[in-house]
Design a protein around this motif. Sequence first.
Motif, PDB file in Angstrom:
ATOM      1  N   LEU A 152      16.818  16.624 -28.445  1.00 46.21           N
ATOM      2  CA  LEU A 152      16.322  15.308 -28.838  1.00 46.21           C
ATOM      3  C   LEU A 152      16.229  15.281 -30.358  1.00 46.21           C
ATOM      4  O   LEU A 152      17.167  15.636 -31.029  1.00 46.21           O
ATOM      5  CB  LEU A 152      14.998  15.044 -28.119  1.00 46.21           C
ATOM      6  N   GLY A 153      15.117  14.861 -30.897  1.00 49.06           N
ATOM      7  CA  GLY A 153      14.983  14.873 -32.353  1.00 49.06           C
ATOM      8  C   GLY A 153      15.799  13.791 -33.023  1.00 49.06           C
ATOM      9  O   GLY A 153      16.130  12.771 -32.430  1.00 49.06           O
ATOM     10  N   ARG A 154      16.117  14.048 -34.286  1.00 50.04           N
ATOM     11  CA  ARG A 154      16.749  13.038 -35.120  1.00 50.04           C
ATOM     12  C   ARG A 154      18.123  12.612 -34.604  1.00 50.04           C
ATOM     13  O   ARG A 154      18.512  11.456 -34.718  1.00 50.04           O
ATOM     14  CB  ARG A 154      16.877  13.613 -36.532  1.00 50.04           C
ATOM     15  N   LEU A 155      18.877  13.569 -34.057  1.00 44.01           N
ATOM     16  CA  LEU A 155      20.226  13.270 -33.565  1.00 44.01           C
ATOM     17  C   LEU A 155      20.308  13.714 -32.111  1.00 44.01           C
ATOM     18  O   LEU A 155      20.727  14.823 -31.829  1.00 44.01           O
ATOM     19  CB  LEU A 155      21.263  14.020 -34.420  1.00 44.01           C
ATOM     20  N   PRO A 156      19.896  12.856 -31.182  1.00 44.11           N
ATOM     21  CA  PRO A 156      19.829  13.298 -29.784  1.00 44.11           C
ATOM     22  C   PRO A 156      21.209  13.483 -29.154  1.00 44.11           C
ATOM     23  O   PRO A 156      22.142  12.725 -29.443  1.00 44.11           O
ATOM     24  CB  PRO A 156      19.067  12.165 -29.099  1.00 44.11           C
ATOM     25  N   HIS A 157      21.325  14.519 -28.344  1.00 46.91           N
ATOM     26  CA  HIS A 157      22.561  14.801 -27.620  1.00 46.91           C
ATOM     27  C   HIS A 157      22.214  15.234 -26.208  1.00 46.91           C
ATOM     28  O   HIS A 157      21.209  15.910 -25.999  1.00 46.91           O
ATOM     29  CB  HIS A 157      23.320  15.965 -28.277  1.00 46.91           C
ATOM     30  N   LEU A 158      23.096  14.896 -25.262  1.00 44.14           N
ATOM     31  CA  LEU A 158      23.015  15.495 -23.930  1.00 44.14           C
ATOM     32  C   LEU A 158      23.980  16.671 -23.915  1.00 44.14           C
ATOM     33  O   LEU A 158      25.118  16.560 -24.364  1.00 44.14           O
ATOM     34  CB  LEU A 158      23.383  14.468 -22.854  1.00 44.14           C
ATOM     35  N   GLY A 159      23.521  17.800 -23.402  1.00 35.07           N
ATOM     36  CA  GLY A 159      24.326  19.014 -23.477  1.00 35.07           C
ATOM     37  C   GLY A 159      25.526  18.982 -22.544  1.00 35.07           C
ATOM     38  O   GLY A 159      25.390  18.682 -21.367  1.00 35.07           O
ATOM     39  N   PRO A 160      26.723  19.302 -23.066  1.00 31.88           N
ATOM     40  CA  PRO A 160      27.888  19.416 -22.192  1.00 31.88           C
ATOM     41  C   PRO A 160      27.905  20.768 -21.468  1.00 31.88           C
ATOM     42  O   PRO A 160      27.316  21.740 -21.937  1.00 31.88           O
ATOM     43  CB  PRO A 160      29.065  19.320 -23.171  1.00 31.88           C
ATOM     44  N   GLY A 170      26.193  28.405 -37.080  1.00 30.13           N
ATOM     45  CA  GLY A 170      25.359  27.212 -37.151  1.00 30.13           C
ATOM     46  C   GLY A 170      25.022  26.873 -38.599  1.00 30.13           C
ATOM     47  O   GLY A 170      24.951  27.760 -39.453  1.00 30.13           O
ATOM     48  N   ARG A 171      24.834  25.593 -38.887  1.00 28.16           N
ATOM     49  CA  ARG A 171      24.586  25.184 -40.277  1.00 28.16           C
ATOM     50  C   ARG A 171      23.199  25.618 -40.739  1.00 28.16           C
ATOM     51  O   ARG A 171      22.229  25.542 -40.008  1.00 28.16           O
ATOM     52  CB  ARG A 171      24.725  23.664 -40.405  1.00 28.16           C
ATOM     53  N   ARG A 172      23.121  26.082 -41.970  1.00 30.37           N
ATOM     54  CA  ARG A 172      21.846  26.474 -42.561  1.00 30.37           C
ATOM     55  C   ARG A 172      21.576  25.706 -43.853  1.00 30.37           C
ATOM     56  O   ARG A 172      20.587  25.961 -44.528  1.00 30.37           O
ATOM     57  CB  ARG A 172      21.828  27.984 -42.841  1.00 30.37           C
ATOM     58  N   ASP A 173      22.458  24.787 -44.188  1.00 31.55           N
ATOM     59  CA  ASP A 173      22.308  24.071 -45.459  1.00 31.55           C
ATOM     60  C   ASP A 173      21.470  22.810 -45.317  1.00 31.55           C
ATOM     61  O   ASP A 173      21.028  22.253 -46.315  1.00 31.55           O
ATOM     62  CB  ASP A 173      23.696  23.703 -46.014  1.00 31.55           C
ATOM     63  N   ASN A 174      21.244  22.350 -44.094  1.00 27.90           N
ATOM     64  CA  ASN A 174      20.534  21.088 -43.885  1.00 27.90           C
ATOM     65  C   ASN A 174      19.718  21.223 -42.607  1.00 27.90           C
ATOM     66  O   ASN A 174      20.270  21.340 -41.516  1.00 27.90           O
ATOM     67  CB  ASN A 174      21.568  19.947 -43.752  1.00 27.90           C
ATOM     68  N   ILE A 175      18.386  21.205 -42.752  1.00 33.06           N
ATOM     69  CA  ILE A 175      17.504  21.465 -41.613  1.00 33.06           C
ATOM     70  C   ILE A 175      17.735  20.459 -40.490  1.00 33.06           C
ATOM     71  O   ILE A 175      17.561  20.767 -39.318  1.00 33.06           O
ATOM     72  CB  ILE A 175      16.028  21.468 -42.069  1.00 33.06           C
ATOM     73  N   HIS A 176      18.174  19.264 -40.820  1.00 32.72           N
ATOM     74  CA  HIS A 176      18.390  18.251 -39.793  1.00 32.72           C
ATOM     75  C   HIS A 176      19.702  18.446 -39.046  1.00 32.72           C
ATOM     76  O   HIS A 176      19.979  17.760 -38.073  1.00 32.72           O
ATOM     77  CB  HIS A 176      18.344  16.851 -40.406  1.00 32.72           C
ATOM     78  N   GLY A 220       5.264  10.588 -31.951  1.00 28.67           N
ATOM     79  CA  GLY A 220       4.702  10.101 -33.210  1.00 28.67           C
ATOM     80  C   GLY A 220       5.614  10.314 -34.400  1.00 28.67           C
ATOM     81  O   GLY A 220       5.281   9.950 -35.524  1.00 28.67           O
ATOM     82  N   CYS A 221       6.779  10.918 -34.157  1.00 34.77           N
ATOM     83  CA  CYS A 221       7.779  11.020 -35.225  1.00 34.77           C
ATOM     84  C   CYS A 221       9.127  11.335 -34.611  1.00 34.77           C
ATOM     85  O   CYS A 221       9.254  11.588 -33.416  1.00 34.77           O
ATOM     86  CB  CYS A 221       7.400  12.067 -36.282  1.00 34.77           C
ATOM     87  N   ILE A 222      10.141  11.368 -35.456  1.00 38.42           N
ATOM     88  CA  ILE A 222      11.522  11.516 -35.006  1.00 38.42           C
ATOM     89  C   ILE A 222      11.796  12.881 -34.386  1.00 38.42           C
ATOM     90  O   ILE A 222      12.805  13.072 -33.701  1.00 38.42           O
ATOM     91  CB  ILE A 222      12.470  11.243 -36.211  1.00 38.42           C
ATOM     92  N   ASN A 223      10.906  13.851 -34.565  1.00 35.67           N
ATOM     93  CA  ASN A 223      11.127  15.157 -33.939  1.00 35.67           C
ATOM     94  C   ASN A 223      11.077  15.092 -32.420  1.00 35.67           C
ATOM     95  O   ASN A 223      11.523  16.008 -31.736  1.00 35.67           O
ATOM     96  CB  ASN A 223      10.140  16.188 -34.469  1.00 35.67           C
ATOM     97  N   HIS A 250      10.793  10.636 -26.457  1.00 33.03           N
ATOM     98  CA  HIS A 250      10.958   9.182 -26.342  1.00 33.03           C
ATOM     99  C   HIS A 250      12.395   8.763 -26.033  1.00 33.03           C
ATOM    100  O   HIS A 250      12.618   7.748 -25.391  1.00 33.03           O
ATOM    101  CB  HIS A 250      10.450   8.491 -27.615  1.00 33.03           C
ATOM    102  N   HIS A 251      13.385   9.551 -26.475  1.00 35.79           N
ATOM    103  CA  HIS A 251      14.781   9.176 -26.209  1.00 35.79           C
ATOM    104  C   HIS A 251      15.092   9.097 -24.718  1.00 35.79           C
ATOM    105  O   HIS A 251      16.028   8.425 -24.315  1.00 35.79           O
ATOM    106  CB  HIS A 251      15.750  10.212 -26.799  1.00 35.79           C
ATOM    107  N   VAL A 252      14.371   9.877 -23.908  1.00 37.54           N
ATOM    108  CA  VAL A 252      14.695   9.948 -22.480  1.00 37.54           C
ATOM    109  C   VAL A 252      13.601   9.319 -21.624  1.00 37.54           C
ATOM    110  O   VAL A 252      13.472   9.633 -20.446  1.00 37.54           O
ATOM    111  CB  VAL A 252      15.005  11.400 -22.039  1.00 37.54           C
ATOM    112  N   GLY A 253      12.808   8.412 -22.215  1.00 42.85           N
ATOM    113  CA  GLY A 253      11.870   7.643 -21.422  1.00 42.85           C
ATOM    114  C   GLY A 253      12.556   6.412 -20.847  1.00 42.85           C
ATOM    115  O   GLY A 253      13.436   5.845 -21.495  1.00 42.85           O
ATOM    116  N   HIS A 254      12.148   6.015 -19.647  1.00 42.23           N
ATOM    117  CA  HIS A 254      12.619   4.712 -19.151  1.00 42.23           C
ATOM    118  C   HIS A 254      12.257   3.671 -20.212  1.00 42.23           C
ATOM    119  O   HIS A 254      13.050   2.801 -20.552  1.00 42.23           O
ATOM    120  CB  HIS A 254      11.970   4.363 -17.821  1.00 42.23           C
ATOM    121  N   ILE A 255      11.029   3.814 -20.711  1.00 45.06           N
ATOM    122  CA  ILE A 255      10.659   3.124 -21.946  1.00 45.06           C
ATOM    123  C   ILE A 255      10.260   4.200 -22.946  1.00 45.06           C
ATOM    124  O   ILE A 255       9.359   4.994 -22.677  1.00 45.06           O
ATOM    125  CB  ILE A 255       9.481   2.149 -21.747  1.00 45.06           C
ATOM    126  N   GLY A 256      10.952   4.266 -24.048  1.00 40.80           N
ATOM    127  CA  GLY A 256      10.619   5.223 -25.090  1.00 40.80           C
ATOM    128  C   GLY A 256       9.935   4.516 -26.245  1.00 40.80           C
ATOM    129  O   GLY A 256      10.277   3.372 -26.566  1.00 40.80           O
TER     130      GLY A 256
END
Lengths: 552, 119, 172
Positions: free
Chosen positions: A207-215, A241-247, A457-460, A465-471
């Motif tokens: 989830l977090g800032r860039l949500p993905h469903l795992g393939p 894995g990238r270490r230059d940008n925490i996001h 309470g934040c994008i983390n 919230h991304h996977v709530g019926h209502i988020g």
Amino acid sequence: MYRYDDIDREMLADRVAEFRDQCGRRLAGEMTEDQFKPLRLMNGLYLQLHAYMLRIAIPYGSLNAAQLRKLAQVSRTYDRGYGHFTTRTNLQLHWIKLKDAPDILDELAGVGLHAIQTSGNCIRNLTADPHAGATADEVDDPRIWAEAIRQWSTFHPEFSFLPRKFKIAVTASPKDRGAIRVYDIGLRLHRDDEGALNFEVLVGGGLGRLPHLGPVIRERLPVRHLLSYLQAILRVYNRHGRRDNIHKARIKILVASLGATEFARQVEEEWSLTDKEAVDLPATELARIRAGFAPAGFETLPPLSATFESARAADPALARFARRNVLPHKHPGYALVNISLKSIGETPGDCSAEQMDVVADLAERYSMNEARVTYEQNLLLPHVKLDDVPAVHAALVDAGLATANIALISDIIACPGLDYCALANARAIPIAQDIARRFADPALAETVGELKIKISGCINACGHHHVGHIGILGVDKKGEEFYQLSLGGSAEDDAALGQVLGPALSADRVAPAIDQLVEVYLRERREGERFIDTFRRAGLAPFKEAVYAQAH
Amino acid sequence: MKALTANRLTDGEVVFWTGADWSERFIQAAVFEESDVAEGAEAHAKSQFTLVVDPYLIEVAPVGGGLAPVSYRERVRAMGPTNKPDHGKQAVGGDDIAVLAGAHGAARSKGRVDLIRRK
Amino acid sequence: MPRLIRWRDGQAVWAEDPFTDVDDDQPVPQGDVIVSLARFQREGRTLLGEGRNLGVRLAADEAPESLIIDLARLAVVCLAFPKFRDGRAYSAARVLRERMAYTGELRAVGDVVLDLAVPVLRCGFDTVVPADSSSPDQWTAAARRFRHVYQRSADGREPAFAQRAKGEMSEA
């Protein structure tokens, strides 16, 4: 349940001694905060808004009575007499003093509990299906494999400083009760045509800032090779894995940028070079772990209990509780009993020390000494005889734990938010409380039916919230709290990421907007449709219209 | 206007720099009008790493009856969690807490405009 | 001469460092030297042919597999920890030791401090240039703090599951 042996106990004792030494050096000024912070985080100790917070691991959500009583005692002695269960099935204590932390960890170690790897860029506490060992649809007990991973990942020398945190979930049923598609690695046990146990391996959800469903990167992994295959995945991630940008440091970004096919190829290549025998557990050790989860003395019982049936017929509250919170067990005459930590108007996931003691007593007396924590921030007694359900219900009523709202609109996931968390932009708890109060009438909540609201309470996205019926996502607009709503997410078999409804709303507009969304659903729904089904059929437009029309 | 805050090392308690010492009460915080004076205090606080963790400056502004931190987050820190009124500094009560609680209301109404404008 | 901590027979000791670390823009001096991977790839054969001990330092994003051809002739490989929290060198160290069968000196350089003693030693490093003021005695104590390990790594320690298997055999 798995019981620690001397080796497991000595591992914890050695860790506590190490952390006691590190805390001593910090308090004596021999270490700066910059040097100490990563060390305390690896022991689950955060600094939040009002105090330190200790995040205690509850591996794969399983607890026995002694462990639950110890959590109660620690929260009474060192905190303010309560704890907060999280979506990662951890327990957070929000009022901890640094100088007490080594003593607390010492006490926890006495019952095989710890806070190891509940923070930091390492392999975090494992989660598993909360119905493990009790549900008829599982092909094996996923906790056996979760425990194997717990040991392998504990103090792993190569994977203690990954690009970012790393979370693994294990299930063994076709029905996903572990949200495995939003984990860094999701593992689903299944049997192939020859009856052999295999893992389906999903990588790169989150989830977090860039949500993905795992393939899925491998459909059939023979179970005996689980750990060597995990090592291959983690090594590819640790190296590339990238270490230059925490996001952009989570494995989901690596998988998405390489593509699942190329990522899988790299893992297979690494795995082909791996000395599997050196990594994978021998059959004797797997058998030893398995023995720890052997079913403990289920009685042969009739599938129906006259005691239970007559009690629920006589007591509407028990009938409602049975409808909402009690689920069938794989053994006839037994049930799973969900304990909601979502009493109307209370903080989602909070549990007082007294309540922990009550659940411990019930687990010991009625549930083969086992309780579970679910990622939906509730507790569960996995093995209750139907004959005993009325007594369990009565005890839960006395303890304020009998709210019959599992999977209903008031069973809300909420992170601690800006009331506690140093990262939060907005509060989550009061929003959940506002919404729950509007649906306090249990008949109304049952009419609305299954509706999963999840608040971060934040994008983390600790509140999923991304996977709530209502988020609901809290955002900061010039120092003021605003909330962005999304619809149509799911963390289950039909996993999906929600779609943003429209511009963010002020705090006092959120609960009324939920009312409006529910009104649209009740108006539009067809026979048998849940909220999310109606949304999928009707789309965003009618819901958006209802919430934003009056703004014009 | 600025004040200097941190968390105390031993127990994590929210504290404010009074000009001579660290206090648990926001009302005792020294208020800096000059930014170089504020930054000097912050630099001094960073050297006190055996007493406090993560010292930083916060914006404060007048509200009805006194001063309050401008950001919602800092008012939560100065008072306690809003879901448990019996926890945190608010449990003790007092005039200064009442001022901060009033600022909570201000942030949701027109009073907030004054806070932001001053910021 | 700069000093390093060397791991020998389960004990950390101070050791002299006979190598000169040479930047890419410096001329190579006499004696034992450590050069970058890029320079090694250009001048390695020549340097090795001059009868000196040669080492290579790998940046965190450089693959140990690059050294496969000449690995047996290297006296030291240095792996960089650009930050305390950058764990790439642990994977590189295990690949060198366990997959590429490298038996020479493996040196941890960069932001390497006492609190990393366990992973550094477990992944197969045998020398470190500590970035803090830690002493060999502290490194020895840190490495001995944990009586057990749960997994095999490049240090050859017996994991818990193997200890348990033995315990069963002795009971039988």
